[in-house]
Structures are given as structure tokens and as C-alpha cells.
Write an enzyme that holds these catalytic residues in place. Structure first.
Site, PDB file in Angstrom:
ATOM      1  N   LYS A  81       7.058  -5.065 -50.459  1.00 61.21           N
ATOM      2  CA  LYS A  81       8.210  -5.705 -51.115  1.00 61.21           C
ATOM      3  C   LYS A  81       7.799  -7.391 -50.712  1.00 61.21           C
ATOM      4  O   LYS A  81       7.956  -8.181 -51.661  1.00 61.21           O
ATOM      5  CB  LYS A  81       9.459  -5.527 -50.325  1.00 61.21           C
ATOM      6  N   GLN A 304      18.305   1.008 -47.598  1.00 57.67           N
ATOM      7  CA  GLN A 304      18.202   0.425 -46.614  1.00 57.67           C
ATOM      8  C   GLN A 304      19.452  -0.445 -46.153  1.00 57.67           C
ATOM      9  O   GLN A 304      19.225  -1.308 -45.274  1.00 57.67           O
ATOM     10  CB  GLN A 304      16.964  -0.234 -46.367  1.00 57.67           C
TER      11      GLN A 304
END
Length: 823
Positions: A81, A304
Site C-alpha cells: 500500500k 483493518q
DNA sequence: ATACCGACCTTTTTT
DNA sequence: AGGTCGGTAT
């Protein structure tokens, strides 16, 4: 914001206004659309990809190169990411689509901002200095607000109050209202204000019910009074750093329009953690008139999202495509961090959540040597700490670095047992996210001096140090001064100067106050001429503050003096005292020394974004994890958030993940018998091993656990006697099917645990399914039983394998039948 | 001003 | 149980 001093002086015009005219061929064309040169460059990129794009997988590359228009990148744990974000910025810069100052990049934590700056620096080669708009929501908020402060009734040198200041201020207000500050705790009201501000609510917006719930219905007035007081103090709280800019954007369309033009590209990290206020802020900036392109890229992972309790709205990420029609959604599912066992375990667990966008991580990096996720049982938390310690020492003997290991706990009280154990073992450890440097008493005192020198209207700072060290300015004097200043609507320091001209004070107090005023006058004058570290030292000397600690004979005093020195040292990196103050109010962290080889101990929350070779996850017991309070207050969504937390925990591991649960834990001082976490039941057998007792703590005879007659009689039992354990063992052979990799839609039937008793079935291939059916209890109501910790008692009711027992001494407890034997 | 005692609370945490 | 905070008593 980080330690960049290019952010100070605050009110200077940004340099990015200067190069309005494109100077190089690569400069962006005005008014949207790409210039010919830029397009040419882009075309060239297609044929011959620049270095920084090589090594990206196709999805990452798409995420990097989809520059125009709204993009949502769903990036699973360990899928690169940060790499995508940083490369994307590098790409924008390298193709000349924007100047660094025209990119807005928002993160949640300073740590993340710092990391991004570093990594972009590596890619672009140091030119990051010119990215003034890369930072946290709050640091960017400050920057905006410094420019436009007067529009919300502040001066641009406003102070940022921290939580402690806020509570003290509210307490004053509650008392001023004539309310009982005992019955209406300031802390609680500060929490309410925070919640409101997270939702973007000003005093007039708050729900009637909320307003009524506090201070005999005075909630709303109190909130309004608080805001008014902030204004008169020329101060802001954290929430205001978002709300004031929102207010400005709404009220001044031309200013908003300027920013629309200015920020050609916007990037948002950890989008799943945005709260409503942040979302409003982003939308104002990102949703543009038709003629301005919406180049916004949000990166996040709904799995998350673990900050719902703090106001984060997962919905923001789930709604992205609605908010930005035509948005491109890119999934990153190729994981570069963990073994397939770890991903399999985590993926299967998280598949129990509903309302996901749905991602399944996979990896190509597998090896037959990969260790499965291992579940261990221990008798109590002490043994848990001991056993984890032993495992760590074993790894250490095999040449593993302590830096590559972490213990991730649900609640910080769990840390202590590990610390105790590691101290005895002489094992290096570091607690991440513990008490903060800048929150220490002496640091806050010193900071109050500095604040008052820089901002004489800061009454909170004034009150904090006016009698520290003791100068004979007691409560009565302060009260008099306080009332005097408030009556005239001037800051206390200014009021004090007037007050000593009158004869309202006793001569002694008058003299003391006079001295204080003189000192601050002197220091304020020196502010412009003296180097700030020198001035800081001078202030602490002349005020008698350092002497106060030198004369203090307590054990902490030397440490405090040391901390003060450290404070001065850390100021050196800043250009001015003001710059330093702002840094501290936004960045409460002080960097830790990374040099030492040490095991990290931290909460699951603070582990997000990190990775370790080996991860230990202790305390997987019902009530602790999932936490009872999350269940009580959050219901189903609370449970799902806990499950995401478990997911975050497992996915921190690169190679080894060891989960622990104990049978007995001391909670609030009393020993409680605990049940294994339901999350253990949700792990897939194919990727999980159950540790054999001998290997981890064999030979450790602890009053019968692992050796009871009951165990030997039980056909399933090795030395583990918890039902969860036995179920695991029993299922090991049945669960031949590997369900890893299934999409979330495969959930079969689920009956909530909370409301309706034990669940009957969850998902194919799980470790455990039917606790009731598979293990009928061998006890009956009325049986006389013995429990190792609670002694003798009578079974009063039975529910599957859970017994309710009236103990003679310990009272009524619910206990798993594996822990008692017939007396 | 200081010392002692009792009440209270105890998930997670950024900025 | 244990630590902290706040209030009271000296």
C-alpha cells in the site's frame, strides 16, 4: 507534520504561488487537461517505463498510473500500500503533472507521514522538501487555519490545546456554571465534545438528547461556552483543527475554490479510519465543480478498520463509489509479507464478518518449511508470559533478532506480566506507545513557560506555572486575579500587570506577582533576539524551575532533570520556539531508540501498519478478546471490529504467528476462569497447529494442570484439558478440507453467540463447530466437584460444556468442565 | 503546605 | 488488586 522547519514562519505566503506560469516543458497546464508536453511524457512512459515503475505488479501499477479521476485502492494487509502511494506521487511529479506543492497527501499518524516523506525522497531524490501538503489531517488543518485564522475569530498565532488543557478548561467552566464537578466530570464532557467534533457537530447541531444528558440539560450551553472560551484564549483543540477549516470552506466559496485549483491531486491513506469530520473536510476539497477534475485517490482496507470506537466510519470507504461516481476501484490482494498459513488463518477468520468489500489475500511465496499458525494453551497469564519468554529465548538461540519479534496484546494491562517476566530473564524489550514523553509533568510545566512567552493570552499555561515553583501565589491570589481578568476580559498575564497597580493584593503576593510579570516581559523581549534553545534554558533557570527539581530529594527528580535536558536538546532541530511548540502539540511522540535489539510489546491497535517475523498474540479469551465491553457496547459491529483486530494481529506476522489463551486470568484483582476466544474456533484447521504441551512447557508441573486424573481418563486428552483444545484435536482429522481462499460468501449459517447461546455451526472446515453436541458433559447438576483454583463446589447448572458451579469459598462461577473433576 | 486516607475506576488511542 | 486523584485533616 514532521520536523520540517520549512513550515515556519506560518503566515508567510506559500512559495508555490510563485511559479504560476509553467516554466519547464513538464509543467502542468492551467485549467485541467494535460499540456502537450505532459501528454508526450505520459506517452513516452507507456513505451519505456521509468525505473520506479518496474517491480510493481499489474494491480499496483494500475493504481499508480490511474492518475486522473477518483480512485479507490483496496489494499489488503502487506500488499504494498505505502509503495503504491509513494510511487504514485513520484509518478505525478516525474511526469510533470503537478508541482510538489500541488499535491495534497493525508495520513492519520505522524509516523505514516514521516515514512511517506522518506520513501518519496528515495524515489524522487530529495525533492520532497517541496511537498508542503503531505501530513496528517491535523497538521494540514493547522496550516490552513494559520492562513485564515481571522475568519473564525482567531489570530494566526493561536495555541493548540492538548487533552489535559481541555479538561482543566472544562472543569473551570463547569465550576463557573455553579455545577458540581464531581457529579459532572470534566473528563466525561471532554469526551462528549470530542465525539461531537468527530461528527462535525457544532453546539447548535448537537442532538437534543445529547445536550440534555449532561449537566442538568446544560450540555449545549456548556459546549458553546467552551468554544467561546477557546476563542478568548486564542486557542484550538484538536477537533477544531478540522472543524474550523470546514467552516471556512463552507462560508467562503472563493477560498475553497482556490484550494480546488491548488490541489491538483489528492491522496488519502487509511481511508477506512476517517471519521465524519474528516470525511466532510475531504469531500469539500475533493468534490469539485464540473470543470475541475476530481483527482482523488483513497487507499484503505475495510478489514483493518479498528477505530470505530473513536468515531471512524467504515461506511466512508464502503460508500466511495457513490460519493465519486465513475470511480475506479482497484484491489491489491497479492501479499508480499506473510506465509500462506498466516494468510490462510487470517483470511478464514475475517471471512466471518459481514458487510465487507471482500478481498482474499494470496501469496506465491510458499515453502514446505512454513510453520502453521500455532495455538498454545496456558494455565494462567503468568505461565503464558513464562512460556512466551521461553519461546523467544529459543528463537534467540537460533540467531533470530529480538527486533523481529513482537507481542501484541488486546489491552495494555496485559503488558505488565510480560515486562515482569522479561526483566527477570534479562530480556530486552521495548514498550511501543507507552507513556509519552511530552505528557510528563516536568515537560508540560516547561512547555507552559514557553507557551506563555510565545502567546501571553494562554491562561491555561499561566495558571499551570504561576505558582510552580512555589512563589507564595496561592489559591486566593489566583482566584482574585482570575476574576479580575475575566471581569475586564483580558488575559491573566495582562490582567496581573494591572492588578499589581491596585492594592487589592497583599504586599507579599503583589511583589511575587510583580516578579513573575517582569520575568515574562523580559523573556518575551528576548524571544526575537536570543536563540530559542538558549532562551529556553534561561527561562527554566531564572524561573527557578530547574532549582526546584535540583532541591527535590525524591527518586524521580534526577530523571526529570534529565528529561528537561532532553527537551532542550530536541528543540535544537527547530528554527524557532513557536515552531517547536507547534510540533509538540501535534506530535506527541518522541522517537525511540531503534538501535537496541529488543522484543516489542504493544497493543494490537498500535501494531497496525507494522510487521514482524514472529508475532505472539496472547490473551485470546472470551471477555478479553473479543473484549466484553466491545461486545456490550458495540453489539454485532463491536464483535466484527474485534475480529478485524484479530485479523490485524495475525497479518502482522511474516513467518511465525503464535496465539495463546489461558484458563485463568486475574481481572480487576480477582482470578477468573476464562473460556478460549471464539476467534480460535474460527481459525481453519488446515493452517493451524495446536501446540503439544511437552514442547512448550513440558516438565513444568503446576498443581495438576495437564496431569489430572480427569485428563488421563479422557480419550481426547493429551495434556490439554480445555474443551476448545479437545475440539481442535478432534477436528484435526475431520477437517480435511482446506477452506482457505474462500470468499466471504461461503459463510453457511451463523447464530450469534451473544444473544442465543452457543453457536451450532459456522463455516466449513473450521477447527471447531459444535461444542454442545460433540462434548456432552460428564457432569450432572448437583455433582460435587473440585476446581484447582476455586476449590470444592456443587454444580448448579450445565450448558453444554460450561458448568455453573457454586463454590464453597469462591462463590458462583461459570467454568468449563475440563477444569473440574468429580470430588 | 503537606500528608494521609478513601473513593473510584480499570479497552483500544491520534492528533 | 492496585494505582491515581481529590479531599480533608493537621
Amino acid at each position: 507534520m514532521t520536523n520540517s522547519f520549512d513550515d515556519i514562519p506560518f503566515f508567510d505566503e506559500e512559495p508555490e504561488h510563485a511559479p504560476r506560469k509553467p516554466t519547464a516543458a513538464a509543467a502542468p497546464a492551467a485549467g485541467g487537461g494535460l499540456g502537450i508536453a505532459a501528454r508526450a511524457m505520459a506517452a513516452r512512459d507507456q513505451s519505456r517505463a521509468p525505473d520506479y515503475l518496474s517491480g510493481l505488479n499489474p494491480e499496483q501499477r494500475e493504481a499508480v498510473e490511474s492518475i486522473e479521476g477518483p480512485v479507490l485502492v483496496l489494499a489488503g494487509a502487506g500488499t504494498g500500500k505505502t509503495r503504491v502511494l509513494t510511487t504514485r506521487i513520484a509518478h505525478i511529479l516525474a511526469t510533470g503533472r503537478a508541482f510538489p506543492s500541488q499535491i495534497l497527501a493525508v495520513t492519520f499518524t505522524n509516523k505514516a507521514a514521516r515514512e511517506m516523506k522518506e520513501r518519496i525522497g528515495v524515489l524522487v531524490g530529495g525533492a520532497v522538501e517541496g511537498m508542503p501538503w503531505l501530513g496528517t489531517f491535523h497538521s494540514i488543518g493547522v496550516k490552513l487555519l494559520r492562513r485564515h485564522a481571522e475568519l473564525v475569530g482567531l489570530r494566526s498565532d493561536f495555541t493548540i490545546l492538548d487533552t489535559d488543557d481541555v479538561i482543566r478548561l472544562i472543569k473551570q467552566l463547569i465550576q463557573a456554571e455553579g455545577l458540581d464537578d464531581k457529579r459532572w466530570p470534566a473528563r466525561q464532557f471532554a469526551g462528549m465534545i470530542d465525539t461531537w467534533k468527530n461528527k462535525g457537530l457544532t453546539p447548535k447541531d448537537i442532538p437534543e438528547g445529547d445536550a440534555r444528558a449532561f449537566a442538568n440539560g446544560k450540555g449545549r450551553e456548556l459546549y458553546a461556552a467552551y468554544q467561546a472560551r477557546l476563542k478568548s484564549l486564542n486557542a484550538c483543540d484538536f477537533g477544531d483543527l478540522l472543524l474550523h477549516p470546514i467552516d471556512i470552506f463552507r462560508r467562503y466559496g472563493d477560498i475553497l475554490k482556490d484550494y480546488h485549483q491548488k490541489f491538483r491531486y489528492m491522496l488519502v491513506d487509511e481511508y477506512q479510519d476517517t471519521n465524519t469530520a474528516q470525511y466532510m473536510w475531504l469531500r469539500l476539497l475533493a468534490q469539485r465543480p464540473k470543470d475541475v477534475p476530481q483527482n482523488v485517490c483513497c487507499v484503505g482496507d475495510d478489514d483493518q478498520s479498528i477505530y470505530g470506537w473513536r468515531g471512524a466510519e467504515v461506511d466512508n470507504i464502503l460508500r466511495f463509489e457513490k460519493d465519486f461516481p465513475g470511480a475506479k476501484v482497484i484491489r491489491l490482494e497479492r501479499n508480499y509479507r506473510s506465509t500462506e498459513h498466516i494468510l490462510g488463518a487470517a483470511g478464514h477468520l475475517i471471512a466471518h464478518n459481514e458487510g465487507r468489500l471482500g478481498k482474499t489475500l494470496f501469496t506465491e511465496r510458499t515453502s514446505p518449511d512454513d510453520e502453521k499458525v500455532i495455538v498454545h494453551a496456558a494455565w494462567d497469564s503468568e505461565e503464558e508470559a513464562r512460556a512466551v519468554g521461553e519461546e523467544i529465548e529459543q528463537l534467540q538461540r537460533n540467531k533470530h533478532n529480538l527486533n523481529d519479534m513482537a507481542i501484541l496484546v488486546r489491552a495494555s494491562f496485559q503488558m505488565r506480566e510480560f515486562e515482569d517476566r522479561f526483566v527477570t530473564l534479562g530480556l530486552n524489550y521495548r514498550v511501543v506507545g507507552g507513556p509519552r514523553f511530552y505528557e510528563r509533568l516536568e515537560i508540560r510545566d516547561a512547555m507552559a513557560y514557553f507557551r506563555l512567552v510565545c502567546q501571553p493570552a494562554d491562561d491555561l499555561a499561566f495558571e499551570r506555572i504561576v505558582n510552580t515553583p512555589k512563589r507564595g501565589l496561592g489559591d486566593t491570589t489566583i482566584r482574585t486575579l482570575h476574576d479580575y481578568a475575566r471581569a475586564r476580559d483580558v488575559p491573566m498575564l495582562a490582567g496581573a500587570a494591572d492588578l499589581i497597580e491596585t492594592d487589592e493584593l497583599k504586599p507579599k503576593a503583589r511583589k511575587a506577582l510583580f516578579d513573575v510579570i517582569q520575568s515574562f516581559k523580559r523573556w518575551s523581549e528576548l524571544l526575537e533576539t536570543t536563540p530559542h534553545t538558549e532562551l529556553a534554558e534561561q527561562i527554566l533557570e531564572e524561573s527557578g524551575y530547574t532549582d526546584m527539581w535540583k532541591n527535590d530529594k525524591s527518586a524521580e527528580a534526577p530523571g526529570r532533570l534529565e528529561n528537561l535536558k532532553e527537551l532542550i536538546r530536541s528543540m535544537e532541530a527547530f528554527e524557532s520556539m513557536r515552531g517547536f511548540l507547534e510540533h509538540v502539540s501535534l506530535v506527541m511522540d518522541a522517537e525511540q531508540n531503534e538501535d537496541m535489539d529488543a522484543v516489542s510489546i504493544m497493543t494490537l491497535h498500535s501494531a497496525k501498519g507494522l510487521e514482524f517475523e514472529t508475532v505472539f498474540l496472547p490473551g485470546w479469551e472470551e471477555g478479553l478478546f473479543p473484549h466484553q465491553r466491545a461486545l456490550d457496547e458495540g453489539g454485532r459491529s463491536g464483535l466484527e471490529e474485534e475480529r478485524r483486530l484479530a485479523y490485524v494481529g495475525i497479518t502482522r506476522a511474516k513467518r511465525r504467528c503464535h496465539i495463546w489463551f489461558v484458563s485463568n486470568r486475574r481481572i480487576h484483582g480477582l482470578w477468573q476462569s476464562t473460556m478460549p476466544s471464539r476467534f480460535l474456533d474460527e481459525l481453519p484447521a488446515a493452517h493451524v497447529d495446536v501446540a503439544e504441551s511437552e514442547s512448550s512447557y513440558g516438565g513444568y508441573g503446576r498443581g495438576g494442570y495437564g496431569q489430572s486424573r480427569f485428563d488421563r481418563a479422557d480419550p481426547f486428552a493429551n495434556s490439554y484439558s480445555t474443551p476448545g483444545w479437545k475440539r481442535a484435536q478432534a477436528n484435526k482429522t475431520d477437517a480435511t478440507r482446506d477452506n482457505w481462499g474462500s470468499r466471504s460468501g461461503h459463510a453457511v449459517e451463523r447464530i450469534g453467540y451473544g444473544e442465543s447461546g452457543p453457536r451450532t455451526k459456522t463455516i466449513d472446515g473450521e477447527l471447531v463447530a459444535k461444542s454442545v453436541a460433540s462434548t456432552p458433559s460428564k457432569f450432572s447438576v448437583g455433582d460435587r466437584v473440585f476446581h484447582i483454583k476455586f476449590g470444592n463446589g456443587n454444580v448448579s447448572s450445565i450448558e453444554g460444556n460450561k458448568l455453573t458451579i457454586d463454590f464453597d469459598k469462591a462463590g458462583q462461577k461459570r467454568v468449563l468442565d475440563g477444569f473440574v473433576e468429580k470430588a
